[in-house]
Design a protein around this motif. Structure first.
Motif, short mmCIF file in Angstrom:
data_model
loop_
_atom_site.label_atom_id
_atom_site.label_comp_id
_atom_site.label_asym_id
_atom_site.label_seq_id
_atom_site.Cartn_x
_atom_site.Cartn_y
_atom_site.Cartn_z
N SER A 122 -7.33 24.51 -24.94
CA SER A 122 -8.29 24.98 -24.06
C SER A 122 -9.38 26.12 -24.51
O SER A 122 -10.40 26.77 -23.83
CB SER A 122 -7.71 25.64 -22.56
OG SER A 122 -7.26 26.67 -22.95
N THR A 127 -10.22 20.57 -23.95
CA THR A 127 -10.86 20.95 -22.52
C THR A 127 -11.51 22.27 -22.69
O THR A 127 -11.33 23.17 -23.57
CB THR A 127 -9.68 20.74 -21.46
OG1 THR A 127 -10.16 20.72 -20.23
CG2 THR A 127 -8.64 21.66 -21.53
N CYS A 132 -11.61 15.79 -22.86
CA CYS A 132 -11.42 15.93 -21.37
C CYS A 132 -12.85 15.62 -20.62
O CYS A 132 -13.76 16.03 -21.05
CB CYS A 132 -11.29 17.32 -20.99
SG CYS A 132 -11.53 17.94 -19.45
N SER A 139 -14.90 18.08 -18.98
CA SER A 139 -15.50 19.16 -20.01
C SER A 139 -16.90 18.20 -20.51
O SER A 139 -17.87 18.89 -20.52
CB SER A 139 -14.84 19.51 -21.14
OG SER A 139 -13.41 20.06 -20.72
N ALA A 166 -7.80 14.36 -16.34
CA ALA A 166 -6.43 15.09 -16.44
C ALA A 166 -5.39 14.21 -16.09
O ALA A 166 -4.59 14.11 -16.80
CB ALA A 166 -6.68 16.34 -15.68
#
Lengths: 106, 187
Positions: free
Chosen positions: B40, B69, B148, B151, B172
């Protein structure tokens, strides 16, 4: 590191607790065939450039090259290493080459 | 560590005196372990932990999935993945490479370019690849890359903007489904 001896195809060799050879000079190509058979790998022409690079690189640097180095310096792509030495190429190729496990992280 | 096969258990059927050789147990049949890594962060220094752990897991025969993500998304965006940066700003742990002097935070924001170049040099000296090359190695080792969806939507990006080896833009929930039973690491 504790070493002991074991017998592979009638040859006595020094190994560590896991079974990796500890004496560089006890290895030769005939032994590599026996070591490979012990872990279910049948050596082909394509395996030898990897094993020879490992041996030569270890002789110069004193440490077993990682899969990354076998690609970057030895010129054998990581993907091919996984094909030749399935699932755990770093450990399997160093075992067959009669060297310690690689200690580099990458 | 002694292999159980070397224990001198007498076998009535085969009185062979030669002990079994000591051979590493690679346990190929037991590698049902799975690892899921959520990346992330898009800072250069925070891109590496997931790549290093994922690469190590693949080298041990472990099925590995990486989910990119938020800022971690930059690691797989073609136009950004080669330009991740490391900034000492806001990093109170940052000390100078010599001695243990801390870098004054007042000057830290101006140091991003220099700090990025220095970190890249240090990483290269260890033989560790840059992020795009590292992801090449991970996919060559059988690793799976996932983007993701939220995103992508936020950044208005599509599959055309991503590395070709990203297997899909997924939610997710889909990532959780496909990594059922995996050990999960959030970075």
């Amino acid at each position: 590191m504790t070493t002991t001896t074991t017998t592979i195809d009638g040859r006595d060799v020094h190994v560590d607790a896991e079974g990796f050879l500890t004496e560089y000079d006890e290895w030769d190509e005939a032994l590599a065939v026996s070591l490979a058979a012990q872990i279910g790998v049948e050596l082909t022409e394509a395996h030898w450039p990897v094993l020879r690079f490992l041996r030569e690189d270890y002789a110069v640097r004193g440490e077993t090259p990682t899969t990354r180095r076998v690609q970057a310096v030895g010129g054998i792509p990581v993907k091919e290493q996984f094909t030749l030495f399935p699932k755990k190429p770093g450990k399997k190729m160093s075992y067959i080459a009669g060297l310690p496990k690689p200690h580099g992280c990458v | 560590m002694t292999s159980p096969t070397t224990s001198p258990t007498p076998s009535p059927s085969s009185p062979d005196p030669a002990p079994a050789p000591i051979v590493p147990r690679f346990d190929d049949d037991e590698t049902d372990r799975k690892l899921a890594i959520i990346c992330s962060k898009g800072n250069l220094d925070m891109a590496y932990p997931g790549l290093i752990i994922g690469n190590a897991a693949l080298g041990e025969g472990i099925e590995t999935h990486l989910f990119f993500t938020f800022w971690g998304f930059d690691m797989i965006v073609k136009s950004r993945m080669g330009d991740l940066r490391f900034s000492p700003a806001g990093n109170a742990a940052m000390h100078l490479p010599v001695r243990d002097m801390h870098l004054p935070q007042t000057v830290a924001p101006a140091m991003t370019g220099l700090a990025t170049r220095m970190l890249k040099k240090q990483i290269a000296e260890l033989g560790v690849p840059e992020v795009p090359d590292f992801l090449d190695q991970i996919t060559a080792s059988g690793g799976h890359l996932w983007a993701c969806k939220m995103s992508a939507d936020m950044m208005r990006l599509t599959e055309a903007d991503l590395r070709e080896d990203v297997e899909g833009i997924i939610t997710a929930t889909e990532f959780i489904e496909l990594t059922g039973g995996a050990q999960l690491l959030f970075i």
